[in-house]
Scaffold this motif. Structure first.
Motif, short mmCIF file in Angstrom:
data_model
loop_
_atom_site.label_atom_id
_atom_site.label_comp_id
_atom_site.label_asym_id
_atom_site.label_seq_id
_atom_site.Cartn_x
_atom_site.Cartn_y
_atom_site.Cartn_z
N SER A 81 -25.87 37.98 51.86
CA SER A 81 -25.12 36.74 51.65
C SER A 81 -23.94 36.66 52.61
O SER A 81 -23.70 35.61 53.23
CB SER A 81 -24.63 36.66 50.20
N GLN B 45 -25.31 36.50 42.04
CA GLN B 45 -25.48 37.95 41.99
C GLN B 45 -24.33 38.64 41.26
O GLN B 45 -24.54 39.56 40.47
CB GLN B 45 -25.59 38.52 43.41
N THR C 13 -28.19 42.27 48.29
CA THR C 13 -28.09 40.82 48.10
C THR C 13 -26.74 40.29 48.56
O THR C 13 -26.65 39.28 49.26
CB THR C 13 -28.31 40.45 46.63
#
Length: 223
Positions: free
Chosen positions: A204, A182, A200
């Motif tokens: 994570s 990302q 994202t």
């Protein structure tokens, strides 16, 4: 702040547009992490019950869908904080459980937090400074996360501790890869929506923390 330093390093190689997305992502990520931590702390203080697996999954995927639908409008910020606040709430009871189950529960929690921070900063810093793009990992990461998710559900329903530990180890590797992917996408202009990027990275970090917590509890826990 460390996030600001990473963002400034990224400006060396990233285009002005990518640098702006990177900067906005880290600002929003910092705010959502603080908000999530505050919600988790509140849940711990009032000894709130865990919502359970079904409600957690429905809430997570429902709010994730809402973020995706609103990410290009002002409502995107509202749904991001709703999602991260909900995820913070689910952490509170888990932390209380570790604090109560292990004599060194506080040490385990702090070690997991420190490890999560070190991994995130190290991987993000590498992706920013190197300017590399890891888009070739996208397919493998998607399949790996899907497989790990299914195996994780199997470990819960069939109560297989060894499989649960294996899934946690898988998630540590997969979330590390997702952070690299990302961040690389942001730096190289592959991700232009800072709300999507924030979610994202937050997910994570969330999964990385819980996975480390599980592994540390299994190998360091003192009852």
């Amino acid at each position: 702040m460390a996030n600001e330093r990473l963002a400034s390093l990224g400006q060396v190689q990233a285009s002005p547009e990518a640098a702006k997305v990177l900067r906005n992502t880290y600002w929003l990520l910092s705010l959502t992490l603080l908000f999530s931590a505050a919600v988790a702390g509140t849940a711990m203080a009032i000894n709130a019950p865990h919502p359970g697996l079904i409600i957690t999954l429905v809430g997570y995927f429902g709010l994730l869908f809402a973020v995706e639908k609103t990410k290009n409008s002002g409502w995107g910020l509202v749904t991001v904080f709703a999602l991260t606040g909900f995820m913070g709430y689910t952490i509170g009871p888990i932390l209380n459980a570790y604090m109560g189950a292990f004599a060194n529960g506080g040490e385990i929690v702090m070690t997991a937090m420190g490890g999560t921070g070190a991994i995130f900063l190290g991987l993000s810093g590498y992706a920013i400074v190197s300017g590399r793009r890891f888009n070739q990992w996208a397919g493998a990461l998607f399949v790996g996360i899907l497989v790990a998710f299914v195996l994780g559900l199997g470990a819960v329903f069939f109560q297989i501790p060894a499989l649960s530990l294996a899934v946690s180890a898988m998630f540590v590797l997969l979330m590390s890869g997702l952070i690299l992917y990302q961040t690389g996408e942001i730096v190289n202009g592959g991700e232009t929506n800072y709300i999507s990027a924030t979610v994202t990275l937050f997910v994570s970090i969330y999964n990385l923390f819980l996975s480390l917590l599980h592994l540390l509890g299994a190998f360091m826990g003192e009852e």
